[in-house]
Write an enzyme that holds these catalytic residues in place. Structure first.
Site, PDB file in Angstrom:
ATOM      1  N   MET A 199      72.378 -52.921  38.517  1.00 49.02           N
ATOM      2  CA  MET A 199      72.611 -54.362  38.628  1.00 49.02           C
ATOM      3  C   MET A 199      72.139 -55.069  37.357  1.00 49.02           C
ATOM      4  SD  MET A 199      72.348 -55.391  42.570  1.00 49.02           S
ATOM      5  CE  MET A 199      70.601 -55.643  42.692  1.00 49.02           C
ATOM      6  N   HIS A 218      65.951 -47.614  34.236  1.00 46.01           N
ATOM      7  CA  HIS A 218      67.390 -47.382  34.077  1.00 46.01           C
ATOM      8  C   HIS A 218      67.654 -46.410  32.911  1.00 46.01           C
ATOM      9  CE1 HIS A 218      67.438 -51.658  35.763  1.00 46.01           C
ATOM     10  NE2 HIS A 218      68.127 -50.989  36.661  1.00 46.01           N
ATOM     11  N   GLN A 226      75.163 -56.891  49.062  1.00 47.95           N
ATOM     12  CA  GLN A 226      73.897 -56.266  49.473  1.00 47.95           C
ATOM     13  C   GLN A 226      72.758 -57.264  49.534  1.00 47.95           C
ATOM     14  OE1 GLN A 226      74.016 -53.558  45.999  1.00 47.95           O
ATOM     15  NE2 GLN A 226      71.810 -53.861  45.898  1.00 47.95           N
ATOM     16  N   ASP A 285      64.081 -46.349  44.733  1.00 46.50           N
ATOM     17  CA  ASP A 285      64.797 -46.888  45.887  1.00 46.50           C
ATOM     18  C   ASP A 285      65.105 -45.721  46.828  1.00 46.50           C
ATOM     19  OD1 ASP A 285      65.277 -49.803  45.019  1.00 46.50           O
ATOM     20  OD2 ASP A 285      65.867 -48.632  43.284  1.00 46.50           O
ATOM     21  N   SER A 321      60.720 -52.524  37.599  1.00 47.21           N
ATOM     22  CA  SER A 321      61.732 -53.148  38.439  1.00 47.21           C
ATOM     23  C   SER A 321      62.232 -54.400  37.732  1.00 47.21           C
ATOM     24  CB  SER A 321      61.110 -53.545  39.784  1.00 47.21           C
ATOM     25  OG  SER A 321      61.917 -54.500  40.432  1.00 47.21           O
ATOM     26  N   SER A 322      63.521 -54.679  37.905  1.00 47.11           N
ATOM     27  CA  SER A 322      64.076 -55.901  37.301  1.00 47.11           C
ATOM     28  C   SER A 322      63.371 -57.130  37.865  1.00 47.11           C
ATOM     29  CB  SER A 322      65.572 -56.000  37.586  1.00 47.11           C
ATOM     30  OG  SER A 322      66.219 -54.826  37.169  1.00 47.11           O
ATOM     31  N   ARG A 323      62.815 -57.008  39.067  1.00 46.66           N
ATOM     32  CA  ARG A 323      62.177 -58.158  39.714  1.00 46.66           C
ATOM     33  C   ARG A 323      60.756 -58.408  39.202  1.00 46.66           C
ATOM     34  NH1 ARG A 323      65.448 -56.444  44.496  1.00 46.66           N
ATOM     35  NH2 ARG A 323      66.733 -58.225  45.061  1.00 46.66           N
TER      36      ARG A 323
HETATM   37  P1  AMP Z   1      69.097 -51.539  40.119  1.00 46.54           P
HETATM   38  O1  AMP Z   1      69.611 -52.074  38.821  1.00 46.54           O
HETATM   39  O2  AMP Z   1      67.791 -52.098  40.524  1.00 46.54           O
HETATM   40  O3  AMP Z   1      70.138 -51.547  41.210  1.00 46.54           O
HETATM   41  O4  AMP Z   1      68.807 -49.996  39.849  1.00 46.54           O
HETATM   42  C1  AMP Z   1      69.776 -49.118  39.345  1.00 46.54           C
HETATM   43  C2  AMP Z   1      69.271 -47.702  39.448  1.00 46.54           C
HETATM   44  O5  AMP Z   1      68.059 -47.575  38.696  1.00 46.54           O
HETATM   45  C3  AMP Z   1      68.916 -47.299  40.882  1.00 46.54           C
HETATM   46  O6  AMP Z   1      69.327 -45.959  41.107  1.00 46.54           O
HETATM   47  C4  AMP Z   1      67.423 -47.435  40.910  1.00 46.54           C
HETATM   48  O7  AMP Z   1      66.800 -46.608  41.874  1.00 46.54           O
HETATM   49  C5  AMP Z   1      67.067 -47.002  39.509  1.00 46.54           C
HETATM   50  N1  AMP Z   1      65.732 -47.503  39.136  1.00 46.54           N
HETATM   51  C6  AMP Z   1      65.270 -48.777  39.275  1.00 46.54           C
HETATM   52  N2  AMP Z   1      63.977 -48.850  38.893  1.00 46.54           N
HETATM   53  C7  AMP Z   1      63.612 -47.594  38.517  1.00 46.54           C
HETATM   54  C8  AMP Z   1      62.409 -47.014  38.041  1.00 46.54           C
HETATM   55  N3  AMP Z   1      61.304 -47.733  37.854  1.00 46.54           N
HETATM   56  N4  AMP Z   1      62.406 -45.686  37.761  1.00 46.54           N
HETATM   57  C9  AMP Z   1      63.525 -44.938  37.949  1.00 46.54           C
HETATM   58  N5  AMP Z   1      64.692 -45.434  38.399  1.00 46.54           N
HETATM   59  C10 AMP Z   1      64.751 -46.731  38.675  1.00 46.54           C
END
Ligand code: AMP
Length: 274
Positions: free
Chosen positions: A27, A34, A58, A147, A182-184
């Site tokens: 996202m 990522h 979602q 996740d 985390s992006s958050r």
């Molecule tokens: P998102 O952009 O948050 O939907 O995440 C995209 C992908 O990156 C998903 O498969 C997440 O589980 C993975 N991801 C997010 N944060 C991490 C992290 N800290 N370490 C490894 N993978 C991550």
């Protein structure tokens, strides 16, 4: 790097790709978590495709869809630098339709933990991942263990629906002090960020207790809650097997310990896999 924004253009390009395709759906607001998925894909495949799409289905009513961090320019630069071959950034209208067919998360595994707190969330996740798999047709797709439930449900969807893609789980990448990336995290004030560290501390403590021979999940949960409760508004602390069912005793290679909670307005999740 090719940047593609619509499905038809993507299809034309995809038809000419030979070799193994690795895919990382995201996202956006890309961080080192990522990047670790992208790097793994680059090692294991001939071609790496990343998607960036903030998926509206979602997000539940009242969640942070509108203020979810969007960093298109920076994300493009990052993907280019790291050597992504195609960056797919679809518009909503190019992949969602009127009165469309829906995917439902499984009635049990989709409605515990995150699914209990965010009912319907995983319907939206599976809907978009199914679409993206059908568009991108990857050989391998990379998902973070961060996740955990999402990863397990996607593995289940691929299994139950006979989707020909190999799901590659990837370890959680953390900041130097333990906070899961985390992006958050950008929502956290410095004070809140400090408090958020209790989550990784509690998980680490549980890991150490297990190493020292403590297998009783009630004892482990109580210890974790005592670490978390002063800093985190706890939503759940759960110890489950890989089918996401609660367990009484730790089972080596079949246990996940998960925490979800809020620090201020920011909701955080984290976990460790035993
Ligand atoms: P998102 O952009 O948050 O939907 O995440 C995209 C992908 O990156 C998903 O498969 C997440 O589980 C993975 N991801 C997010 N944060 C991490 C992290 N800290 N370490 C490894 N993978 C991550």
């Amino acid at each position: 790097m090719l940047i593609i924004k619509d499905f038809e253009q993507f299809q034309k390009v995809r038809a000419n790709i030979d070799g193994r395709v690795g895919f990382i759906p995201t996202m956006g607001a890309l961080h080192r978590g990522h990047l670790s998925l992208i790097k793994k894909s680059k090692i294991e495949n001939d071609f790496t495709i990343v998607s960036i799409f903030v998926n509206p289905t979602q997000f539940l009513e009242g969640e942070d869809l509108d203020k979810y961090p969007r960093k298109e320019e920076a994300d493009i630069t990052i993907c280019e630098k790291i050597g992504v071959d195609i960056l797919f950034m679809p518009t909503i209208n190019s992949i969602y339709f009127e009165d469309e067919l829906k995917i439902s998360a499984p009635a049990k595994a989709g409605y515990v933990l995150e699914g209990a707190k965010r009912p319907g969330h995983f319907d939206g996740v599976l809907q978009i991942v199914m679409k993206l798999f059908n568009i991108v047709r990857p050989d391998r797709a990379y998902f973070g263990k961060k996740d955990a439930q999402q990863l397990i449900l996607i593995q289940k969807m691929v299994h139950d629906m006979f989707i020909p893609v190999k799901i590659i789980p990837c370890n959680t990448i953390r900041e130097h002090d333990g906070l899961a990336m985390s992006s958050r995290n950008i929502y956290l004030s410095p004070k809140e960020r400090q408090k958020a560290l209790s989550i990784s501390k509690a998980l680490k403590r549980a890991g150490k207790m297990i190493m020292s021979g403590i297998k009783d999940t009630k004892t482990l949960k109580e210890e974790m809650i005592s670490i978390l409760q002063k800093d985190i508004k706890i939503e759940y602390v759960e110890i489950v097997n890989r089918s996401l069912e609660p367990i009484d005793k730790i089972i080596e290679d079949d246990t996940i310990i998960l925490v979800a909670g809020k620090v201020g307005e920011t909701r955080l999740i984290d976990n460790i896999w035993i």
